[in-house]
Design an enzyme around this catalytic site. Sequence first.
Site, PDB file in Angstrom:
ATOM      1  N   GLY A  35       0.822  -1.215   0.000  1.00  0.00           N
ATOM      2  CA  GLY A  35       0.000   0.000   0.000  1.00  0.00           C
ATOM      3  C   GLY A  35       0.854   1.262   0.000  1.00  0.00           C
ATOM      4  O   GLY A  35       0.383   2.342   0.360  1.00  0.00           O
TER       5      GLY A  35
ATOM      6  N   SER B 171      -6.902   0.319  13.312  1.00  0.00           N
ATOM      7  CA  SER B 171      -7.704   1.539  13.201  1.00  0.00           C
ATOM      8  C   SER B 171      -8.659   1.615  14.384  1.00  0.00           C
ATOM      9  O   SER B 171      -9.026   0.578  14.955  1.00  0.00           O
ATOM     10  CB  SER B 171      -8.511   1.474  11.890  1.00  0.00           C
TER      11      SER B 171
ATOM     12  N   TYR C 239     -14.681  -3.882   7.373  1.00  0.00           N
ATOM     13  CA  TYR C 239     -13.470  -3.098   7.659  1.00  0.00           C
ATOM     14  C   TYR C 239     -13.146  -3.167   9.148  1.00  0.00           C
ATOM     15  O   TYR C 239     -12.004  -3.405   9.547  1.00  0.00           O
ATOM     16  CB  TYR C 239     -13.673  -1.644   7.207  1.00  0.00           C
TER      17      TYR C 239
ATOM     18  N   LYS D 240      -9.773  -4.789  10.859  1.00  0.00           N
ATOM     19  CA  LYS D 240      -8.809  -3.992  11.625  1.00  0.00           C
ATOM     20  C   LYS D 240      -8.688  -4.495  13.062  1.00  0.00           C
ATOM     21  O   LYS D 240      -7.640  -4.373  13.695  1.00  0.00           O
ATOM     22  CB  LYS D 240      -9.206  -2.510  11.576  1.00  0.00           C
TER      23      LYS D 240
END
Length: 245
Positions: A14, A144, A156, A160
């Site tokens: 990334g 996160s 998501y 995380k």
Amino acid sequence: MELMERPRVAVVTGGANGLGRASALRLAEDGRAIAIWDRDAAAAKRTMAELNRRDAKAMAVEVDVASPESLEAALITTRDFLGPVDILVNAAAIIGVDASVLETPLDEWDRVLAVNLTGTYLASRLVVGEMAERGWGRIVNFTSGARHGTPALIPYAVSKAGVVPITRAFAREFTSRGVLVNAVLPGRALTNMVVSRVPEEIVRNPPVAIGRYADPEEVAEVVAFLTSERNTYMSGGVVPVDGGG
Ligand SMILES: NC(=O)c1ccc[n+]([C@@H]2O[C@H](COP(=O)([O-])OP(=O)(O)OC[C@H]3O[C@@H](n4cnc5c(N)ncnc54)[C@H](O)[C@@H]3O)[C@@H](O)[C@H]2O)c1
């Protein structure tokens, strides 16, 4: 004749954009040779060009972190060009589509977990053995605040949350062999992943104790420390870089 020590090689998944890109640029300042592993080939090349402009040794490899074959091919190319991997920064992730719990499509669930969770595990698994054999390595994962659950982004959030036990498990097994493994927990930064999702009003009034969004460089600074020779005792941790939350 004095032998030149090779620079340590850092892979940044990334690394083409956002916090990964900032981490790659910052690690290059510490003299690391950088391999950008990203599925966005065009942006990865732009980051590589920026690294080269700054006199860093760098390469860009088109990779899908959800694919073991793609990761294995990237490792071979990276070893050939830069040498064995000493540092891994797992920043690649996708946020997925907003949907309520019942409306989240199963293929969306699979896609987000494959990239964010399985991708982090696969990339770490690929390089950690060799780091341990050489007796030195650093891995930084990205979790996160969403890991506690966030409305409309359940895959998501789950991905995380899962990064934390992955971080701890790798740390527990490999710290005694010189590989220190940590996660950073960035607060909100206005990267591609976030910017289109944040309403104008929230952009003007960030709901953060410090009163502003994070600069990607502020997160990168912590990644640089965690991956450095100066980090001698931190492993298995989750380090918030969130402006007070
Ligand atoms: N920006 C924030 O506010 C914030 C907050 C907390 C955590 N994070 C985490 O920080 C990390 C970086 O996010 P960002 O905000 O810089 O996002 P970004 O979208 O700017 O960057 C993510 C990068 O991952 C790459 N990528 C996506 N899927 C991939 C795949 N399958 N294989 C290889 N590369 C892939 C993208 O091409 C992109 O370059 C992520 O792990 C994210 O979850 C970000």
